[in-house]
Design a protein around this motif. Structure first.
Motif, PDB file in Angstrom:
ATOM      1  N   ARG A  87      -6.303  -3.752  12.682  1.00 51.75           N
ATOM      2  CA  ARG A  87      -7.416  -3.157  11.939  1.00 51.75           C
ATOM      3  C   ARG A  87      -7.830  -1.806  12.511  1.00 51.75           C
ATOM      4  NH1 ARG A  87     -12.319  -7.123  10.749  1.00 51.75           N
ATOM      5  NH2 ARG A  87     -10.511  -8.188   9.823  1.00 51.75           N
ATOM      6  N   ALA A  95      -4.208 -10.363  -5.607  1.00 47.60           N
ATOM      7  CA  ALA A  95      -4.747  -9.149  -4.991  1.00 47.60           C
ATOM      8  C   ALA A  95      -5.283  -9.455  -3.595  1.00 47.60           C
ATOM      9  CB  ALA A  95      -5.848  -8.562  -5.870  1.00 47.60           C
ATOM     10  N   VAL A  96      -5.971 -10.595  -3.492  1.00 44.38           N
ATOM     11  CA  VAL A  96      -6.489 -11.002  -2.186  1.00 44.38           C
ATOM     12  C   VAL A  96      -5.350 -11.297  -1.228  1.00 44.38           C
ATOM     13  CG1 VAL A  96      -7.771 -12.811  -0.971  1.00 44.38           C
ATOM     14  CG2 VAL A  96      -8.658 -11.886  -3.113  1.00 44.38           C
ATOM     15  N   GLU A  97      -4.292 -11.955  -1.748  1.00 42.23           N
ATOM     16  CA  GLU A  97      -3.142 -12.266  -0.898  1.00 42.23           C
ATOM     17  C   GLU A  97      -2.494 -10.989  -0.372  1.00 42.23           C
ATOM     18  OE1 GLU A  97      -0.490 -14.663  -3.130  1.00 42.23           O
ATOM     19  OE2 GLU A  97      -1.603 -16.529  -2.780  1.00 42.23           O
ATOM     20  N   ASP A  98      -2.394  -9.983  -1.250  1.00 42.05           N
ATOM     21  CA  ASP A  98      -1.820  -8.711  -0.803  1.00 42.05           C
ATOM     22  C   ASP A  98      -2.678  -8.090   0.297  1.00 42.05           C
ATOM     23  OD1 ASP A  98       0.233  -9.003  -2.586  1.00 42.05           O
ATOM     24  OD2 ASP A  98      -0.670  -7.733  -4.141  1.00 42.05           O
ATOM     25  N   ALA A  99      -4.018  -8.184   0.078  1.00 43.47           N
ATOM     26  CA  ALA A  99      -4.930  -7.642   1.094  1.00 43.47           C
ATOM     27  C   ALA A  99      -4.834  -8.436   2.386  1.00 43.47           C
ATOM     28  CB  ALA A  99      -6.361  -7.651   0.564  1.00 43.47           C
ATOM     29  N   LEU A 100      -4.768  -9.776   2.243  1.00 39.37           N
ATOM     30  CA  LEU A 100      -4.653 -10.621   3.436  1.00 39.37           C
ATOM     31  C   LEU A 100      -3.331 -10.382   4.143  1.00 39.37           C
ATOM     32  CD1 LEU A 100      -6.097 -14.030   2.154  1.00 39.37           C
ATOM     33  CD2 LEU A 100      -7.129 -12.486   3.826  1.00 39.37           C
ATOM     34  N   LYS A 101      -2.272 -10.200   3.337  1.00 31.66           N
ATOM     35  CA  LYS A 101      -0.963  -9.941   3.935  1.00 31.66           C
ATOM     36  C   LYS A 101      -0.999  -8.652   4.749  1.00 31.66           C
ATOM     37  CE  LYS A 101       3.959  -9.747   2.681  1.00 31.66           C
ATOM     38  NZ  LYS A 101       4.325  -8.464   3.288  1.00 31.66           N
ATOM     39  N   TYR A 102      -1.651  -7.643   4.183  1.00 28.45           N
ATOM     40  CA  TYR A 102      -1.766  -6.381   4.919  1.00 28.45           C
ATOM     41  C   TYR A 102      -2.570  -6.591   6.200  1.00 28.45           C
ATOM     42  CZ  TYR A 102      -2.808  -1.562   6.109  1.00 28.45           C
ATOM     43  OH  TYR A 102      -2.924  -0.369   6.788  1.00 28.45           O
ATOM     44  N   ASN A 103      -3.708  -7.281   6.076  1.00 27.44           N
ATOM     45  CA  ASN A 103      -4.559  -7.506   7.249  1.00 27.44           C
ATOM     46  C   ASN A 103      -3.864  -8.371   8.298  1.00 27.44           C
ATOM     47  OD1 ASN A 103      -6.678  -6.010   6.178  1.00 27.44           O
ATOM     48  ND2 ASN A 103      -7.601  -7.787   5.178  1.00 27.44           N
TER      49      ASN A 103
END
Length: 827
Positions: free
Chosen positions: A402, A389-397
Motif C-alpha cells: 500500500r 470490481a471488488v475482487e479486482d481491487a482486492l487482488k491489487y491490494n
C-alpha cells in the motif's frame, strides 16, 4: 358398517396418495366434478366426499350447489380441498354445505386423522339415533375407545350450567378430567383469542341458523401450554327434560399447525428472497436457446428485458443475452454437471438491453423425470459485477504494497513457486535490500518521515528495474529484486553495487546504512522452495549488516550460511524424531543441578536441565535447540517428555527417602499459553502419583511480554493445586517489577549476569542486593543462579538471599550421580 368415501381431485398423483392413505375405508375416485356427480348417482351410499374446489369441466362450487339441491345427499359429509391462501373460498364452501376443509399441500397423516374424526362422528350419530341396547353398547365403545376427543354437552331444566360428558381422549388432549371441565366450564379452558368465534358459532347452532360448525381453536392446559385442535360441533336430539345438547369432536392438530406455520414462513421467505434477489430465478428447457418456462421479476433489473419477453423465446432467447464467447463454454459446463448430477456453478458475462456487459454467477441444478431424463433446469443468476470490481481491487491490494505500490511479498512467493515448478534452465537470483536502520529514525522524526524515506527508496530502486529485473516491497523496510536471465555472478555484483550507490546517494544526509544479500537460485536442488529462498536471502542481508555496520556491502548466501541453515534443519529433524518417538539414535535427556537452601544449609531442590545429543551433531547447547523447539512448536510434545522424566526422578527421590526435596522444571510460555496445558499437567501429577508441593515450574521472564491475563489465570490454577512458580533469569530482559507484582508467583531466580558482577565491581555499587530486597518485599523467595565462587556466596548470604545454585555447589548431574550427591552431602 364400512364407510364409503369419494375423492374428487383432478390430480392423478393426489388421488392415488389419498386413496392409499385411506385404505382402511372403501374409496372411490373421480377426476372432475362431472365424474363426481356420476359416481354419486351410481353409489347413493357414499358417506364422505373429499372435494377439490379447483377442477375442470365442473368445479367444486358447482358440485356443492348441485348436492344442496338434491335431498338424496342431505346426509353426505363434504370436505373441501383448498389452497393455503384461499380463505374466501373456504368460507364460501362452508356456506354451500361443506362440513370441513383441508388445505394444500396436504399433510397426509393429518388428512387421515381428520377423516377418522368425521367417521367417528358418523358412527356416533348413528348409534345415538338408534335405541337398541346393542347399538347403545356400540356407542359406548366408540365413545370410550375413539382415537379422537369427544365431548357431549346438554342443559337440564332448572340447572344453570350445562352437563358435559367427555371421553378419555378428550381428557388427554386438554389435560383435564371430566370433573374439572364441568367445574370450570369449557370457556375457561378455551384460548381468549378463540373464545369469541366459538361462542358466536354456538349461539347460531342453538338458534338453528346453522346445522353444525367446525373451527381450529386452542385449549389451554393446566401447565399453561397451548394445544391446537380441529373441532366439529353438531346438535344432538335429546329427551324433553334436556333443553339443548350438542356433540363436540376434537382432533389434536398442534403438529399440523407447526407445519402450516413453517410452510407459511417458507412461502414468505421465498417471496422476500425473490423480491430482494440481486438477479433472477428461472426454470428453463435444456436446449441450446435456454428456453425459459419461468423467469422472476428480477430479470428486468439484471438484463433490461421484461420477464415475459423471454418466456418461450417470445421476443428473444436467453442465449441472445449471453456474451458470444461464453455460450459454448456454458453449454459444455451444463453438459458436464448433468452427466454427473452435480450442482451447477459458473461465472460468465451477459450483454444487457443497453449494451452494457455484466458479470453474472449462475447457480442451478437439473430436474430429472422418472426415466432419468433431464426435464428442466432450475436456478438463479446473480449480478456479480460489483463483486468482480471488488475482487479486482482486492487482488491489487493483496498483490501490492500500500505504501509504495510495488508488488508485495505474497506476490513474490507465488511467482517464485510457479517459476520453480517450471524447472527452466535459466539463471535466477534474489537480491535483498535491508533498510531496518530507517526504523531508528521513527523515534526522532516520526512515522510519516520514515514512510517518505521508504517511498523515495522505492522510487530510486524502481529506476533500476528492467525486463529481467523486478522490484518487490516485501516488508516495511525490506526490498527484493528478482533477477531472471543474468549472465554470471559478476553481473549480480555489478547490479548490487549499483543498488548500493543509489541508496548511499539517497540517504547521505540521514546516514542510513543497510545490507545487501544475494541468493542464486538452484532450482534443481532438492527441497528448494520459495520460503527457503526468502529465508536465505534474509540471512544474507542480515549478515551484511552485522559484518559491515556502516556500509552497503554485498553478501552472497554461502557455505557458512548454508551450514548454519542445515544445522538448524538437523536440530529440527532431531527434535521432531524425539517428539514423535520414531526410534532414531537422537537423544533428549535430563541433568539435575542441586539448589542449596542457605538458611538450613541443606539441598532443597534440583533444577531439571534439558540436554540434546544427536547422531550427526553430538551434544547441542540448550541455547541452540530450545529456540528451534519453540519456533517449530515442538516444545509442546518435547516439554511433556521433560516433565514426565522429571516426575520420574521426583518419584525416585521419594523412594530413596528424600521426599522433602523438590524438582524444578523449565516451562516455555508457549506451553503455558496452551489451553489444555494446566489440565494435562495436573493429569500427569495424579497419574504418576507425585506430590504437587514438590514441583516448581520455572518460567522465563518473557512471560512479561506475553498475554498477561491468560498467563496469570494459568499460574493461579497451578498454584491452587500446590505447585510452586518461579520466574527464571529475572532482571535482564523483559523484567518489570510493576508487572511482576501483579504476577502470582512464589520465587524469583536472579540472572547469572548480576551474580557475575559480584566478582568485578565494587560490592557497594552492584544492585544484586536491591533485587533481593525488592523480591522479599514482594513476598517472594529469591534464588541466585550461576554461583561459582566463595565471594559470591558470602555476598548472597550477607544480603539474605534464600537459595543458590551453581558450580560452587555442584555441576548438573545425571540421576544416579544426583542421588549419590545427596547421600554424600547429607553425610
Amino acid at each position: 358398517m364400512r364407510v364409503k368415501i369419494l375423492v374428487a381431485e383432478d390430480s392423478t398423483v393426489e388421488r392415488t396418495i389419498i386413496k392409499d392413505m385411506l385404505s382402511d375405508y372403501q374409496v372411490l375416485t373421480a377426476c372432475d366434478g362431472v365424474e363426481a356427480m356420476h359416481v354419486l348417482n351410481e353409489h347413493n351410499d357414499v358417506d364422505i366426499l373429499i372435494l377439490d374446489l379447483n377442477m375442470p369441466r365442473m368445479d367444486g362450487f358447482q358440485v356443492l350447489e348441485a348436492l344442496r339441491c338434491d335431498r338424496r345427499f342431505k346426509n353426505l359429509r363434504t370436505i373441501i380441498l383448498t389452497n393455503y391462501d384461499e380463505l374466501e373460498n373456504e368460507i364460501r364452501g362452508l356456506r354451500l354445505g361443506a362440513v370441513d376443509f383441508i388445505r394444500k399441500p396436504i399433510h397426509m397423516h393429518s388428512l387421515k386423522a381428520r377423516i377418522d374424526v368425521h367417521v367417528t362422528l358418523l358412527r356416533a350419530q348413528q348409534a345415538l339415533e338408534q335405541r337398541l341396547d346393542e347399538q347403545t353398547l356400540t356407542f359406548d365403545m366408540i365413545f370410550t375407545q375413539a382415537p379422537i376427543g369427544i365431548a357431549i354437552s346438554h342443559e337440564l331444566k332448572g340447572h344453570d350450567k350445562p352437563v358435559i360428558k367427555v371421553n378419555p381422549m378428550f381428557e388427554q388432549i386438554v389435560g383435564r378430567t371430566e370433573e374439572e371441565i364441568n367445574i370450570i366450564g369449557w370457556e375457561k379452558i378455551t384460548h381468549p383469542d378463540d373464545l369469541g368465534e366459538d361462542a358466536e358459532n354456538l349461539k347460531k347452532l342453538r338458534a338453528g341458523e346453522i346445522g353444525m360448525y367446525c373451527m381450529d381453536k386452542r385449549y389451554i392446559r393446566p401447565d399453561g401450554s397451548v394445544v391446537w385442535v380441529h373441532m366439529i360441533v353438531a346438535p344432538l336430539i335429546l329427551p324433553e327434560d334436556r333443553i339443548f345438547g350438542h356433540i363436540c369432536l376434537v382432533q389434536d392438530i398442534t403438529d399440523r399447525k407447526i407445519f402450516e406455520e413453517a410452510l407459511h414462513e417458507s412461502e414468505r421467505s421465498k417471496s422476500v428472497f425473490l423480491s430482494h434477489l440481486p438477479g433472477l430465478a428461472y426454470r428453463c428447457n435444456y436446449d441450446r436457446e435456454w428456453t425459459m418456462q419461468f423467469v422472476s421479476d428480477g430479470c428486468y433489473a439484471l438484463t433490461g428485458y421484461r420477464p415475459e419477453s423471454l418466456l418461450n423465446n417470445r421476443e428473444l432467447s436467453f442465449k441472445d443475452i449471453i456474451s458470444p464467447e461464453y455460450r459454448e463454454a456454458l453449454w459444455n459446463k451444463w453438459k458436464e454437471v448433468l452427466a454427473q448430477r452435480q450442482q451447477f456453478k459458473y461465472e460468465y458475462e451477459i450483454i444487457t438491453a443497453t449494451g452494457e456487459r455484466k458479470w453474472v454467477l449462475e447457480l442451478g441444478q437439473g430436474i430429472f423425470n422418472d426415466n432419468g431424463e433431464v426435464e428442466a433446469l432450475e436456478g438463479i443468476i446473480l449480478d456479480i459485477s460489483d463483486r468482480k470490481a471488488v475482487e479486482d481491487a482486492l487482488k491489487y491490494n493483496n498483490e501490492h504494497d500500500r505504501t509504495t505500490g510495488l508488488y508485495n511479498r505474497e506476490y513474490l512467493i507465488s511467482l517464485l513457486e510457479n517459476d520453480l515448478k517450471k524447472k527452466k534452465d535459466i539463471k535466477k537470483a534474489l537480491i535483498g535490500v535491508n533498510l531496518t536502520a530507517v526504523q531508528l529514525l521513527t523515534v526522532k522524526y516520526g512515522f510519516n518521515y520514515t514512510q517518505s524515506l521508504i517511498k523515495k527508496a522505492a522510487a530510486v530502486l524502481s529506476a533500476l528495474c528492467s525486463e529481467n529485473r523486478q522490484l518487490f516491497h516485501v516488508r516495511e523496510n525490506r526490498f527484493v529484486f528478482y533477477i531472471v536471465g543474468y549472465s554470471d555472478k559478476n553481473e549480480l555484483v555489478e547490479f548490487g553495487n549499483a543498488v548500493a550507490e543509489t541508496l548511499e546517494s539517497l540517504f547521505i544526509t540521514d546516514r542510513i546504512n543497510g545490507g545487501i544479500g544475494i541468493v542464486e537460485i538452484d532450482q534443481h536442488q532438492s527441497e528448494i522452495n520459495a520460503e527457503l529462498l526468502m529465508r536465505r536471502m534474509l540471512l544474507a542481508t542480515d549478515r551484511s549488516i552485522n559484518l559491515y555496520d556502516n556500509d552497503y556491502v554485498i553478501c552472497f548466501y554461502d557455505d557458512e550460511l548454508e551450514s548454519m541453515v542445515n544445522r538448524e534443519i538437523e536440530i529440527e529433524r532431531a527434535l521432531f524424531a524425539i517428539a514423535n518417538d520414531t526410534g532414531t539414535k537422537d537423544e533428549l535427556f535430563l541433568h539435575y543441578q542441586p539448589i542449596l537452601d542457605l538458611k538450613s544449609g541443606s539441598i532443597c531442590d534440583f533444577e531439571a536441565l534439558c540436554r540434546l545429543k544427536t547422531e550427526k551433531l553430538g551434544l547441542v547447547s540448550p541455547a541452540e535447540f530450545i529456540p528451534v523447539a519453540e519456533k517449530t512448536k515442538l516444545i509442546i510434545p518435547i516439554g511433556e517428555k521433560v516433565i514426565i522424566n522429571a516426575f520420574k526422578f521426583l518419584s525416585r527421590l521419594n523412594e530413596n527417602g528424600y521426599g522433602n526435596i523438590s524438582v524444578s522444571v523449565n516451562i516455555s510460555v508457549i506451553q503455558l499459553l496452551k489451553p489444555e496445558f494446566t489440565d494435562r499437567l495436573l493429569e500427569l501429577i495424579a497419574k504418576m502419583n507425585v506430590n504437587p508441593g514438590n514441583i516448581c515450574l520455572e518460567i522465563t521472564e518473557s512471560v512479561f511480554s506475553s498475554d498477561f491475563a491468560r498467563i496469570n489465570k494459568a499460574i493461579n490454577k497451578l498454584r491452587t493445586a500446590g505447585i510452586h512458580i518461579a520466574i527464571d533469569d529475572f532482571g535482564t530482559g523483559y523484567s518489570s517489577l510493576a508487572r511482576e507484582k501483579e504476577l502470582n508467583v512464589d520465587s524469583l531466580k536472579i540472572d547469572k549476569y548480576f551474580i557475575d558482577n559480584l566478582l568485578d565491581a565494587n560490592p557497594d555499587k552492584v544492585i544484586t542486593s536491591d533485587i533481593i530486597s525488592m523480591s522479599h518485599k514482594l513476598g517472594h523467595c529469591t534464588v541466585a543462579e550461576g554461583v561459582e565462587h566463595d565471594i559470591q556466596l558470602h555476598y548472597l548470604m550477607e544480603h539474605d538471599c534464600d537459595r543458590v545454585q551453581g558450580y560452587l555447589i555442584s555441576k548438573p548431574l545425571d540421576e544416579n550421580n544426583a542421588i549419590e550427591f545427596l547421600k554424600n552431602y547429607s553425610a
